[in-house]
Write an enzyme that holds these catalytic residues in place. Structure first.
Site, PDB file in Angstrom:
ATOM      1  CB  SER B 326      -0.928   0.001   1.209  1.00 41.49           C
ATOM      2  OG  SER B 326      -1.738  -1.154   1.169  1.00 41.49           O
ATOM      3  CG  HIS B 371     -12.756   0.769   3.418  1.00 41.85           C
ATOM      4  ND1 HIS B 371     -12.065  -0.204   2.740  1.00 41.85           N
ATOM      5  CD2 HIS B 371     -12.049   1.001   4.548  1.00 41.85           C
ATOM      6  CE1 HIS B 371     -10.969  -0.537   3.413  1.00 41.85           C
ATOM      7  NE2 HIS B 371     -10.938   0.173   4.531  1.00 41.85           N
ATOM      8  CB  CYS B 384     -10.191   1.804   0.398  1.00 37.98           C
ATOM      9  SG  CYS B 384     -11.445   0.856  -0.496  1.00 37.98           S
TER      10      CYS B 384
END
Lengths: 376, 618
Positions: B326, B371, B384
């Protein structure tokens, strides 16, 4: 000297000998010269740290010198005699020119730069002086009169002093001796000779006075080399070590430690004899000296067989001066004589002296091969 | 004169000259015999005298190796120094019987058979007339023992010299690197003239990179030696020129904190000064003691290091290739903004998974329940996955690739250290060229969240973060800050290397991404909100948890049931202060699990150390 080697009456089986004499070359002298030159190249290869560039340059010089030998061998001795005054005069002019415009090399003015090559006029005088004195003295019956003797001495002294002023004491002495040898051969009385020797001994202090500092230093270090082991005496000490450590059979070609560890100065030029001694030992150098004697011996024989007094005197001077060169060089390198900067003939690396030497041999060959075949 | 008398005269003259010629020849003969006599005296009678003089007469040209430059950190703490040491050395050419000598030495110094074989091997390989080291680091006692027995060992000597020493041990093993014995390949490359008398050369790290500068110039002394080869006097000398001292950007305090924070984990930490590109900290764990290599590491110890599954010799900071996970998301987000395919406010709905049109395969979000609606700030701060699946799908892999390329992902950062890896930022062309396969749309999705083929080195991740922090200004990472010529006090600063500034479509896009990264640390739902407290400025950060192990469609990742080497890599990137970045850090912890819980606190520790904030201020 009259052993069979020099006997021209021996049956000539070699057609090569005949062929050579057609182009006015003397087979035996040629053989001796070639042997010395070949030995010289072998030694130079070692002394020059196996540099092929040095070898090639030396070969080029030898080739040039050989052309001049060939040329001179084919000029009749009478023509040489005729040109004596001209050559001598030309040489004197050049010597004066060197003193005025000369090119300096290694602290001395010896070279004349002619644009495309540098010329050392003193080399010309090595032949011109004995040529002139021999031709002058041979004009009248021998032995010469006192007046002629005096004139000859002037002919010798003038160029010698000019060369000594360059300063090149070694060459000056050699040129003087080549002229004096002619005078000696011409048969002057022993009384005069002894008187001359006495006079020169007395003149030594005067000579000392006119000498340059470095020349005095050489004499001083010659007398006591250990006084300055790292300065002026260094050459002689290192050279003696090189020679002495060679022993009977030497350390072997390319294996001289003195030579290759760069202790020995000037090892390709003036001190090359020390390299030979170190690498080939006593056996090697005695053999070399014998070859020098054989070559000079052939020259002396040629002189004795010459048909004119001029040819006798000139040939005798060339042959004996050759031996003087060898003696002075070896004497210097072994510490018998002061260091005067005379190369070892035929072997030392260097230009003009090779040409002069082979020119001298060319003259010898000319004298020998231009004899009229008449029965004595 | 009559012709008769002329003839007679000629004959008479001939006699005169010939007599004199014979006399001269005899005289010459005598003089030559004198010469030969002289030669006999020199070469036979006095042969031994001159022979010994000749033996003694040796001029040695010995080299004076230059002193290697010292290496300091940015505070002037010594990282590499030269300390005196004594070693037992042998010059094989001067030893009459090598085997016998070696055996006697072995008895004297308690050397093993292995040492002896090793020594023999090295003697064989050595160039002629060069010393071979038999034993290093002699103790004072050993030096004394040898001195007493020296006469028994001609050609063997105790030699004192300076060797490299790294007082900080393992802490700088992967940055400063180490020196070692010059090997065959290096011998081909170096200027052998300049390395006469030098036994060591930089092998890795700064020592290798700045070898030329650190080494200096060799000097010479010409000495006269006696029979034993001992120096009698010096004839000539040219002093050596010491190598230059180097001052690094590295800060030993940051290094220590970073090293301690890593604890037992493997991984890497790289901290940069984004304004200069200076590398403030660089840690690769596990590490090793570089001092072992200086005098040649024993083969046993080397094998242990080489074969260890943790690969301590492997410089992870430069060569470790990790999926960035991420931590790549801010860059992908910026790519989307700059390309105009999204805005700050465009929303994507996250139900917990994403499917490509016409496919049934579910690409899962890390949050299984979803989410909900996500804008840019939410997408980054809550990391996300679905937001980025959608964005990546819209952009396509090639647009992602060419944007990431600007940040030098998949390219070398050109840091001044050897051995950097290029990493891998995938593209359609790359896949066709290297695998001869077409690119699948699904691969774009997982690339968009930093998984899949993506492989970045920690230095690449840190550098890209610095470029992002600097709003596009690209400074090349630099480890060396300045040099100093020995004997002078002034430092010569190395100029910072800046590359072309990145093309910027809209500054607001960059600020939006950075705002989102601030939200990661300081936002209510930020993944790293636990490190955002008790600090007077804003930190921008992004966590990453990179999968090492593929989880099947219906399985759940459960750390407890997995082997540690299958645990996720934990990553965190951060810079601070967000509006005026002075410090950038990238933390990669192999199999550390969650980036936000493990890697983020380490980043905070370094920030606190650097700025004197938080716990460091107390």
């Amino acid at each position: 000297m009259n052993n069979s080697l020099y006997d021209r009456q021996q049956p000539q089986r070699w057609s090569l000998t005949k062929a050579l004499s057609m182009i006015h070359l003397d087979a035996l002298l040629l053989l001796g010269i070639l042997t010395l030159l070949a030995a010289g190249l072998v030694i130079l290869y070692s002394a020059g740290d196996q540099s092929s560039a040095i070898l090639i340059r030396q070969l080029i010089r030898i080739s040039t010198a050989f052309l001049i030998l060939l040329l001179l061998a084919n000029i009749h001795p009478d023509r040489m005699r005729d040109s004596a005054y001209w050559l001598y005069g030309f040489g004197l002019v050049l010597l004066v020119a060197v003193l005025i415009f000369g090119h300096e090399g290694k602290g001395a003015q010896r070279w004349l730069n002619l644009g495309f090559f540098k010329f050392q006029p003193s080399e010309l005088m090595k032949l011109a002086v004995p040529l002139l004195v021999a031709s002058y003295l041979a004009e009248r019956p021998l032995p010469p009169t006192a007046l002629r003797l005096l004139v000859s001495l002037v002919m010798i002294i003038v160029p010698s002093v000019l060369i000594a002023k360059q300063p090149d004491l070694g060459t000056a002495l050699l040129i003087a001796s080549s002229g004096l040898i002619v005078v000696f051969l011409s048969g002057i009385r022993w009384r005069i000779i002894l008187g001359f020797i006495g006079l020169s001994t007395a003149a030594l202090p005067v000579l000392w006075y006119v000498m340059h500092d470095y020349q005095r230093q050489r004499v001083l270090t010659f007398l006591n080399p250990e006084s300055d082991p790292l300065g002026a005496g260094y050459h002689i000490i290192q050279s003696k070590i090189a020679i002495g450590s060679g022993g009977m059979f030497g350390r072997g070609w390319l294996d001289g430690t003195q030579s290759h560890l760069a202790f020995l100065p000037e090892r390709t030029t003036d001190f090359i004899f020390a390299v030979i001694s170190e690498e080939f030992g006593l056996v090697g150098v005695v053999l070399l000296l014998i070859f020098y004697l054989l070559v000079a011996g052939r020259g002396i024989y040629i002189a004795s067989q010459a048909q004119t007094s001029f040819a006798r005197l000139f040939a005798g001077s060339i042959s004996l001066t050759f031996l003087v060169y060898v003696f002075v060089n070896v004497g210097m390198v072994t510490g018998l004589l002061p260091v005067v900067g005379v190369p070892l003939p035929m072997i030392s690396y260097g230009g003009t002296s090779m040409v002069t030497l082979l020119a001298g041999f060319g003259i010898l060959m000319s004298i020998h091969t231009h004899r009229r075949m008449m029965s004595p | 004169m009559s012709s008769h008398s002329e003839l007679k005269n000629h004959f008479h003259e001939g006699r005169i000259v010939n007599d004199r010629l014979i006399f001269s020849a005899l005289l010459a003969g005598i003089l030559f015999i004198a010469l030969i006599g002289r030669l006999i005296v020199l070469q036979v009678v006095e042969f031994e005298h001159f022979d010994s003089l000749s033996e003694r007469n040796r001029v040695d040209i010995s080299s004076i190796p230059p002193q290697r430059g010292l290496i300091y950190d940015r505070n002037g703490v010594l990282l590499a120094e030269n300390i005196p040491t004594f070693s037992l050395e042998i010059t094989p050419e001067n030893v009459p019987d090598i085997d016998d000598t070696l055996q006697q030495l072995a008895a004297l110094f308690a050397m093993t058979d292995e040492d002896m074989l090793d020594a023999k091997e090295r003697i064989k390989q050595q160039r002629r007339f060069r010393q071979v080291v038999l034993k290093e680091r002699l103790t004072e006692e050993e030096v004394a023992v040898f001195s007493v027995n020296r006469h028994r060992f001609p050609g063997v000597d105790v030699v004192g010299r300076l060797i490299r020493h790294y007082p900080q041990g393992a802490l700088f093993a992967h940055t400063v690197g180490y020196v070692g014995r010059i090997n065959e390949q290096e011998l081909q490359v170096i200027d052998q003239h300049n390395y006469k008398g030098t036994m060591q050369i930089g092998k890795t790290g700064v020592e290798k990179q700045y070898e030329e500068l650190l080494h200096g110039k060799v000097g010479y002394q010409q000495v006269e030696t006696n029979v034993q080869g001992r120096i009698v006097r010096q004839l000539n000398s040219m002093p050596s020129v010491s190598g230059q001292d180097l001052f690094l950007h590295l800060d030993i305090n940051l290094q220590r904190i970073a090293s301690e924070a890593m604890a037992d984990f493997n991984g890497s930490i790289v901290a940069l000064d984004p304004k200069t590109g200076g590398v403030l900290a660089m840690i690769s764990k596990p590490d090793f003691d570089p001092n072992e290599f200086v005098l040649g590491i024993s083969s046993k110890n080397y094998a242990a290091l080489r074969d260890s599954p943790d690969m301590p010799l492997f410089n992870r900071s430069l060569r470790g290739r990790y999926p960035p996970g991420s931590t790549l998301k801010p860059f992908v987000a910026l790519a989307g903004l700059e390309a105009g395919v999204i805005t700050e406010n465009s929303k994507t709905y996250c139900p917990g998974w994403y499917t490509l049109p016409g496919q049934t395969h579910r690409y899962r979000c890390w949050k299984a329940h979803g989410h909900g609606p996500m804008d840019l700030k939410d997408g980054i701060s809550q990391s996300c996955d679905v937001y980025f699946y959608d964005l990546a799908n819209t952009l396509g892999i090639d647009r992602i690739h060419s944007f990431l390329d600007l940040f030098r992902f998949g390219r070398k950062t050109e840091i001044d250290l050897p051995g950097e890896s290029t990493g891998l930022s995938p593209s359609k062309d790359w896949k066709r060229a290297s695998r001869n396969k077409v690119w699948y749309p699904g691969e774009t999705l997982i690339s968009g969240i930093g998984q899949g083929f993506n492989q970045m080195t920690p230095i690449q991740i840190a550098h890209a973060t610095a470029v992002l922090a600097m709003r596009g200004i690209d400074m090349s990472p630099r480890i060396a800050r300045a040099s100093r010529t020995t004997g002078q006090s002034e430092l010569q600063l190395f100029p910072a290397q800046s590359y072309e500034t990145l093309p910027i479509v809209n500054n607001r896009n960059w600020e939006a991404v950075i705002d989102a990264m601030v939200e990661v640390v300081h936002g209510k739902r930020g993944t790293a909100r636990q490190i955002g407290e008790n600090i007077p400025f804003k930190i921008a950060g992004k966590s990453g948890t990179a999968q090492v192990f593929g989880i099947k469609q219906n399985e759940k990742y459960d750390a407890k049931t997995l082997e540690r080497n299958l645990h996720d890599h934990a990553l965190f990137i951060a810079f601070a202060p967000a509006e005026d970045p002075q410090f950038v850090v990238a933390v990669v912890i192999e199999h550390g699990g969650s980036g936000s819980s493990l890697a983020a606190p380490i980043a905070r520790k370094l920030i606190d150390q650097y700025f004197g904030t938080g716990s460091a201020s107390e």
